[in-house]
Design a protein around this motif. Structure first.
Motif, PDB file in Angstrom:
ATOM      1  N   ARG A   1       0.830  -1.208   0.000  1.00  0.00           N
ATOM      2  CA  ARG A   1       0.000   0.000   0.000  1.00  0.00           C
ATOM      3  C   ARG A   1       0.868   1.263   0.000  1.00  0.00           C
ATOM      4  NH1 ARG A   1      -4.952   0.056   4.232  1.00  0.00           N
ATOM      5  NH2 ARG A   1      -3.589   1.103   5.722  1.00  0.00           N
TER       6      ARG A   1
ATOM      7  N   PRO B   1      13.904  -1.651  16.169  1.00  0.00           N
ATOM      8  CA  PRO B   1      13.181  -0.650  15.372  1.00  0.00           C
ATOM      9  C   PRO B   1      13.572   0.786  15.693  1.00  0.00           C
ATOM     10  CG  PRO B   1      11.717  -1.656  16.991  1.00  0.00           C
ATOM     11  CD  PRO B   1      12.977  -2.455  17.000  1.00  0.00           C
TER      12      PRO B   1
ATOM     13  N   THR C   1       3.762   5.561  18.497  1.00  0.00           N
ATOM     14  CA  THR C   1       4.972   5.492  17.670  1.00  0.00           C
ATOM     15  C   THR C   1       4.940   6.551  16.580  1.00  0.00           C
ATOM     16  OG1 THR C   1       5.121   3.114  18.095  1.00  0.00           O
ATOM     17  CG2 THR C   1       6.378   3.983  16.234  1.00  0.00           C
TER      18      THR C   1
ATOM     19  N   LYS D   1       6.147   9.803  17.889  1.00  0.00           N
ATOM     20  CA  LYS D   1       7.609   9.813  18.066  1.00  0.00           C
ATOM     21  C   LYS D   1       8.300  10.076  16.731  1.00  0.00           C
ATOM     22  CE  LYS D   1       7.940   6.282  21.714  1.00  0.00           C
ATOM     23  NZ  LYS D   1       8.250   4.836  21.876  1.00  0.00           N
TER      24      LYS D   1
ATOM     25  N   LEU E   1      -2.426   5.548  11.598  1.00  0.00           N
ATOM     26  CA  LEU E   1      -2.230   5.243  13.015  1.00  0.00           C
ATOM     27  C   LEU E   1      -3.427   4.489  13.613  1.00  0.00           C
ATOM     28  CD1 LEU E   1      -0.581   8.655  13.951  1.00  0.00           C
ATOM     29  CD2 LEU E   1       0.517   6.559  13.166  1.00  0.00           C
ATOM     30  N   GLY E   2      -3.567   4.619  14.909  1.00  0.00           N
ATOM     31  CA  GLY E   2      -4.559   3.822  15.638  1.00  0.00           C
ATOM     32  C   GLY E   2      -5.981   4.264  15.384  1.00  0.00           C
TER      33      GLY E   2
END
Ligand code: NAD
Ligand SMILES: O=C[C@H](O)CS(=O)(=O)O
Length: 491
Positions: free
Chosen positions: A165, A214, A238, A241, A257-258
């Motif tokens: 993607r 990571p 993350t 950050k 993201l979430g």
């Protein structure tokens, strides 16, 4: 693991067209989340190897961007064909390292490949503009150009699709890529690279950095000025950050993201359709997708009927090893994931939730959780605010449209939302009022390569898939071409 093409099981990193071990010789284990057995060990690359990958991608960019979109399209098309030819092997690798049922893995291979197919064509349509000039002696144009070297950091829950993607549009417009896959699922990423090499991508165009470090690799991605674009899919924490780390080199960012998806069922909804949509949007990948429903809001008038019907479907779900053909719910990805689901369910029960189905770990496997349905839940419970990322359906009550819109929007997230109802005027009102990047209306499955996938608020920004997905890897250049007047003619 019996693969038809054994070469698809890779143990090395892929840098500058070579399969490499870590300079240190270090490796890390890849574990089957169902059996907890070590599948294999993979080279544990670190900063030196990553620096070489960035250098290779930087060099390769100078020639890859000069290829025509048609030439790049042909290689992408070949990659797409190879993904489908090797679908069974790729699906088995995915189920073994990620845990999802084999049928879902096959579906993800097709879904991931569809981005390659879509952008193989879309890359030919990176159109610019000819702008009507305000000056007689000049002509104005806006052209689109590839942004440059792209770093991609991807999650474990869709180990093929979250990579394609990103990299399919990037490659289609002439960018080169350095990919850091999730440490839980490197095998799918490395198999993708193997088939990309087979498809004919030149050395340095695609690089894959398997690592269980990571933060170290991410630090290099975010600070190296040669990386002009960072595309990240993962948790909001993350993402924040990485965004902060990228400020020093002003990178273009895409952050997927979430989520905390609401699923609203109005009193005039088709209950059978709503139950089908609820099952799809909640229990796909065992609830481990960013667009999974996290909160069900059901109108008071149909609450009991909805709970009763949904309970019947949830009870029928088969939990177990994803390699078994009729398994519908596999293991959660790791111990931390199942501990989090346990904590959220226990908190809800302690605060008064009623367990209708499930409510605890499953005996099917050490990281298996029983598909769970909780009734009489309320906003004091942590699961109303935290992304469960597991097979747990909390059902809230509501009575008015205004009330449920307020409840649905009361979250920092804004990725996906769903609602079921028949009143056309209300469909428009609710679709426009929901503060989310994507809204499913009378459906629980919205994701496709041809539509813009992405969120707002703390679910991130940028879009993946569709014509919009191409723009994330392009920059616009304005050309102002003067001296057009015929100077041989005296005015
Ligand atoms: N919006 C979307 O399209 C989408 C898709 C899938 C998953 N997600 C979200 O991802 C989360 C679950 O995935 P996860 O647990 O793997 O997320 P995560 O953020 O822990 O990890 C995602 C990726 O980031 C890497 N990473 C972690 N810390 C890092 C750091 N300090 N520097 C650089 N890289 C780092 C990981 O190794 C992994 O490759 C959920 O919140 C889910 O909603 C969102
Ligand atoms: O979890 C993240 C994926 O984006 C889910 S989907 O398969 O794209 O819907």
């Amino acid at each position: 693991m019996n693969l038809q093409e054994p070469n698809l099981l890779r143990h090395s990193g892929y840098v500058d067209g070579s399969w490499i071990s870590a300079d240190s010789g270090a490796t890390f284990a890849v574990v089957n989340p169902f059996s907890n057995e070590i599948i294999t060990r993979v080279a544990n690359l670190a900063e030196p190897e990553t620096e070489r990958a960035i250098a290779a991608a930087t060099l390769a960019f100078q020639t890859w961007k000069q290829r025509t979109a048609t030439e790049r399209s042909r290689i992408l098309r070949k990659w797409f064909d190879l993904l489908l030819v090797h679908k069974e092997d790729l699906a088995l690798l995915m189920t073994v390292e990620q845990g999802k049922p084999i049928a879902e893995s096959r579906g993800e291979v097709e879904y991931g490949a569809s981005f390659v197919e879509w952008f193989a064509e879309e890359g030919k349509r990176a159109y610019g503009d000819v702008i009507p000039s305000p000056r007689s002696d000049a002509r104005l144009l806006a052209i689109k150009q590839p942004i440059g070297v792209v770093a991609a950091i991807t999650p474990w829950n869709f180990p093929i699709a979250m990579i394609t993607r990103k990299v399919a549009p990037a490659l289609a417009v002439g960018c080169t890529v350095v990919i850091k896959p999730a440490e839980d699922t490197p095998l799918s990423a490395l198999a993708l690279a193997y088939l990309a090499e087979e498809a004919g991508f030149p050395r340095g165009v695609i690089n894959v950095i398997p690592t269980d470090r990571p933060a170290e690799v991410g630090h290099l991605f975010t600070h190296d000025p040669r990386i002009r674009k960072l595309s990240f899919t993962g948790s909001t924490a993350t993402g924040k950050k990485l965004m902060a780390q990228s400020a020093g080199t002003l990178k273009k960012l895409s952050l997927e993201l979430g989520g905390n998806a609401p699923f609203i069922v109005f009193e005039d909804a088709d209950l059978t359709e709503a139950i089908a949509g609820a099952m799809t949007s909640k229990y796909r990948n065992g609830g481990q997708t960013c667009v999974c429903t996290n909160r069900f809001y059901v109108h008071d008038a149909i609450y009991d009927a909805f709970v009763q019907k949904l309970a019947k479907a949830v009870q029928a779900l088969k939990v177990g090893d994803g390699r078994v053909a009729d398994t519908e719910i596999g293991p959660l990805i790791n111990n931390a994931a199942i501990d989090k689901v346990d904590r959220l369910v226990a908190d809800a029960i302690e605060k008064g939730a009623r367990v209708v189905v499930g409510g605890g770990r499953s005996e099917a496997g050490p990281r298996c959780y029983t598909p769970t349905l909780l009734a009489e839940v309320d906003t004091t419970m942590d699961l109303s605010r935290e992304e469960v990322f597991g097979p747990v359906a909390p059902i809230f009550r509501f009575t008015t449209e205004a009330e449920v819109i307020g409840l649905a929007n009361d979250t920092p997230y804004g990725l996906a939302a769903y609602f079921y109802g028949k009143d056309h005027a209300r469909i428009w009102r609710v679709a426009e009022a929901l503060e989310y990047g994507m809204v499913g209306i009378n459906t629980g499955l919205i994701s496709t390569a041809v539509a813009p996938f992405g969120g707002i608020k703390e679910s991130g920004f940028g879009r993946e898939g569709s014509k919009y997905g191409l723009e994330d890897y392009l920059v616009v250049k304005y050309l102002c071409w003067g001296g057009i007047n015929d100077r041989t003619v005296t005015p």
